[in-house]
Scaffold this motif. Structure first.
Motif, PDB file in Angstrom:
ATOM      1  N   VAL A  97      -2.087  -1.445  -3.688  1.00  0.00           N
ATOM      2  CA  VAL A  97      -3.037  -0.406  -3.277  1.00  0.00           C
ATOM      3  C   VAL A  97      -2.357   0.958  -3.336  1.00  0.00           C
ATOM      4  CG1 VAL A  97      -4.596   0.401  -1.459  1.00  0.00           C
ATOM      5  CG2 VAL A  97      -4.171  -2.063  -1.734  1.00  0.00           C
ATOM      6  N   THR A 129      -3.176  -7.629  -3.482  1.00  0.00           N
ATOM      7  CA  THR A 129      -3.529  -6.478  -4.312  1.00  0.00           C
ATOM      8  C   THR A 129      -2.550  -5.338  -4.053  1.00  0.00           C
ATOM      9  OG1 THR A 129      -5.863  -7.093  -4.119  1.00  0.00           O
ATOM     10  CG2 THR A 129      -5.399  -4.863  -4.907  1.00  0.00           C
ATOM     11  N   ALA A 155       0.857  -1.181   0.000  1.00  0.00           N
ATOM     12  CA  ALA A 155       0.000   0.000   0.000  1.00  0.00           C
ATOM     13  C   ALA A 155       0.896   1.234   0.000  1.00  0.00           C
ATOM     14  CB  ALA A 155      -0.924   0.019   1.210  1.00  0.00           C
ATOM     15  N   ARG A 210      -4.655  -5.806   0.507  1.00  0.00           N
ATOM     16  CA  ARG A 210      -3.201  -5.874   0.281  1.00  0.00           C
ATOM     17  C   ARG A 210      -2.642  -7.207   0.780  1.00  0.00           C
ATOM     18  NH1 ARG A 210      -0.442  -4.605   4.644  1.00  0.00           N
ATOM     19  NH2 ARG A 210       1.414  -3.981   3.494  1.00  0.00           N
ATOM     20  N   LEU A 260      -5.702  -1.338  -6.695  1.00  0.00           N
ATOM     21  CA  LEU A 260      -6.849  -0.679  -6.080  1.00  0.00           C
ATOM     22  C   LEU A 260      -6.464   0.776  -5.807  1.00  0.00           C
ATOM     23  CD1 LEU A 260      -9.708  -1.009  -4.857  1.00  0.00           C
ATOM     24  CD2 LEU A 260      -8.611  -1.665  -2.699  1.00  0.00           C
ATOM     25  N   VAL A 275      -3.227   4.843  -2.215  1.00  0.00           N
ATOM     26  CA  VAL A 275      -4.158   5.577  -1.359  1.00  0.00           C
ATOM     27  C   VAL A 275      -3.850   7.071  -1.415  1.00  0.00           C
ATOM     28  CG1 VAL A 275      -5.137   5.779   0.958  1.00  0.00           C
ATOM     29  CG2 VAL A 275      -4.156   3.598   0.213  1.00  0.00           C
ATOM     30  N   MET A 296      -9.157  -2.433   3.220  1.00  0.00           N
ATOM     31  CA  MET A 296      -7.957  -2.063   2.490  1.00  0.00           C
ATOM     32  C   MET A 296      -6.794  -2.961   2.911  1.00  0.00           C
ATOM     33  SD  MET A 296      -6.100   1.662   2.490  1.00  0.00           S
ATOM     34  CE  MET A 296      -4.673   1.436   3.544  1.00  0.00           C
ATOM     35  N   CYS A 308      -0.327   2.563   5.207  1.00  0.00           N
ATOM     36  CA  CYS A 308       0.505   2.381   4.021  1.00  0.00           C
ATOM     37  C   CYS A 308       1.921   1.952   4.398  1.00  0.00           C
ATOM     38  CB  CYS A 308       0.577   3.690   3.219  1.00  0.00           C
ATOM     39  SG  CYS A 308      -1.027   4.221   2.586  1.00  0.00           S
TER      40      CYS A 308
END
Length: 497
Positions: free
Chosen positions: A450, A448, A283, A444, A419, A452, A440, A463
């Motif tokens: 991510v 995925t 993230a 991850r 995402l 943000v 979220m 993150c």
């Protein structure tokens, strides 16, 4: 002692249960440039609305030059007292400079507009305030800095000597900013007083003499700029407890994880030469002020805009720009910045909204299987913990938090490889916020990538690292473990050199 040109004390403003300003205070002396700073939601805009007569305070008093503020209905008195130059143009773009300067008060001759007098009075006004703009030019053709000076000249022509500049440098480059500051200093010498609102603290030290800080809808401090070190100013904005508050998680995605998103030299009007990568299960946060370009960058990656230069690859394949459907098919899921305008179809059900991005998977030959759609919707409702009577309930019935969960559900429905989340928890309650951030995290953890974008530090704490954009460029990277005051200093453009 000098009588303050502006004095606001004990300003309280509520909107229903929301307290937008709990204790607003401001004292501005004649002829100074006074900075008003604070993070988003601190109460700056509400205080400006009160100071410019757009709204009456629920409690507190406002005085100009020792006299009470005019009644709200007396717009002429307000125009003679104060004016605000906003980020967005408040001029009529198709009219000339001269027409804009005297709109609704053109000089008349025998009942008709005297165009000769209009132009001559415009020339005289521009000369008086040393504004070098062609009075016959269409305002739409002006540069941003010249348009701002036209708005200032118009305000001064009413007699106002107190000008509020709301984020005046957001759309200017460095050379234009320096020219604006030179003009501000010249106008100060002529007796004009400024309230300067900016997210770029570096500018506060360049052009202002005094600064007032708001935090959490309250006045925190007012001090001479020369006596307030930058670290102390950031601390006042962040709060002492926040300055010592670390992120909720300080782990990072594996450096060996494959790169999912690879961006090189991406350039558009709001951002320049951006390089960034997001790995599988990582993230990455994007932080910055409202004019930093962070939202436009994220929207470009989600397919809303076409950049003028640069490239982006998703899992080694070129990411399509300017086509949201193609970006979705390429593997991008997206939560937009405004759920009402961009995220939801209010006349449709929860089930319709959650599954509209995957209709091709729910049937064949253009027909959607009703039971299959209902089953997928029910599964998404359970995954996101959406409080609802069922998939057939209209989405317009939902609270803000549950409506945002529907938008998140649709983004996740396509099992995206990337995402993109823009202000994912804006305007939701605490429990909904926790639920959205948990989704979220789980995305991850499922692998995925991510991205943000958020003004909320709590969102960015989830993150692995945060990139900071300033005037459209990536200027800093903070790995997991950053402190609030460090990130805020980067966002606000404080020069540590």
């Amino acid at each position: 002692m000098t009588t303050p040109l502006v004095q606001a004390e004990g300003i309280v403003k509520r909107y229903g249960p929301t307290v937008a300003l709990a204790d607003g205070r401001l004292t501005v002396l004649p002829g100074e440039s006074h900075a008003l700073v604070g993070r988003n939601g601190a109460g700056k805009s509400t205080l400006v609305n009160v100071l410019t007569g757009l709204q009456a305070p629920d409690e507190g008093t406002v005085h100009f030059d020792g006299r009470p503020a005019p009644p709200l209905a007396d717009r002429d008195a307000w125009r003679r007292t104060v004016a605000c130059v906003y980020q967005k143009p408040m001029v009529v773009p198709e009219l000339t400079v001269a027409e804009n300067l005297f709109v609704n008060r053109q000089p008349l001759h025998r009942g008709f507009i005297s165009w000769r007098r209009l132009r001559s009075e415009a020339v005289a006004l521009l000369d008086t305030w040393d504004v070098h703009v062609d009075p016959d030019a269409r305002t739409a053709e002006l540069k941003v800095e010249d348009r701002q000076m036209v708005e200032i000249a118009r305000a001064l022509s009413f007699g106002a000597r107190f000008i509020v500049l709301d984020e005046p440098t957001a759309q200017l480059d460095n050379r234009e900013i320096e020219r604006l500051f030179s003009r501000m200093r010249a106008l100060q010498d002529s007796g004009v007083t400024f309230l300067f609102i900016s997210h770029h603290l570096q500018e506060v030290y360049e052009v202002c003499q005094t600064v007032t800080v708001l935090r959490d809808a309250r006045w925190i401090t007012t001090a001479p700029v020369a006596e307030l070190p930058r670290a102390a100013l950031v601390e006042a904005m962040a709060g002492e407890s926040a300055a010592g508050h670390g992120p909720a998680r300080a782990t990072a995605a594996s450096a060996d994880a494959p790169v999912v998103l690879d961006v090189h030299g991406l350039t558009s009007a709001p951002f320049q030469e951006v390089d960034l990568t997001v790995r599988r299960g990582e993230a990455v946060g994007l932080a910055g002020t409202s004019g930093s370009g962070k939202i436009e960058l994220a929207e470009t990656l989600a397919g809303l805009h076409r950049p003028t230069a640069g490239s982006a690859q998703l899992d080694g394949r070129r990411l399509p720009f300017g086509d949201v459907r193609a970006a979705l098919e390429a593997g991008v899921g997206w939560v937009p910045r405004d759920r009402h305008e961009q995220g939801l179809v209010s006349g449709m059900t929860i089930g319709d909204n959650t599954t509209m991005s995957v209709l091709d998977r729910l049937g064949r030959y253009g027909f959607v299987g009703t039971e299959r759609r209902r089953g997928v919707a029910a599964e998404l409702i359970e995954r996101l913990d959406i409080h609802t009577e069922g998939p057939e309930q209209p989405v317009s019935d939902l609270s803000g938090g549950n409506a945002q969960k529907v938008v998140m559900a649709r983004a996740l429905a396509s099992d995206p490889r990337l995402l993109v989340l823009i202000n994912p928890t804006a305007g939701v309650d605490v429990k909904s916020k926790e639920s959205l951030l948990a989704r979220m995290d789980s995305a991850r953890e499922d692998g995925t990538a991510v991205l943000v974008v958020s003004d909320e530090l709590d969102d960015l704490r989830h993150c692995d690292r945060v990139l900071v954009l300033f005037h459209g460029r990536v200027v800093a990277e903070h790995p997991a473990g950053w402190r609030d005051h460090e990130l805020i200093a980067s966002i606000e453009g404080v020069d540590h050199g």
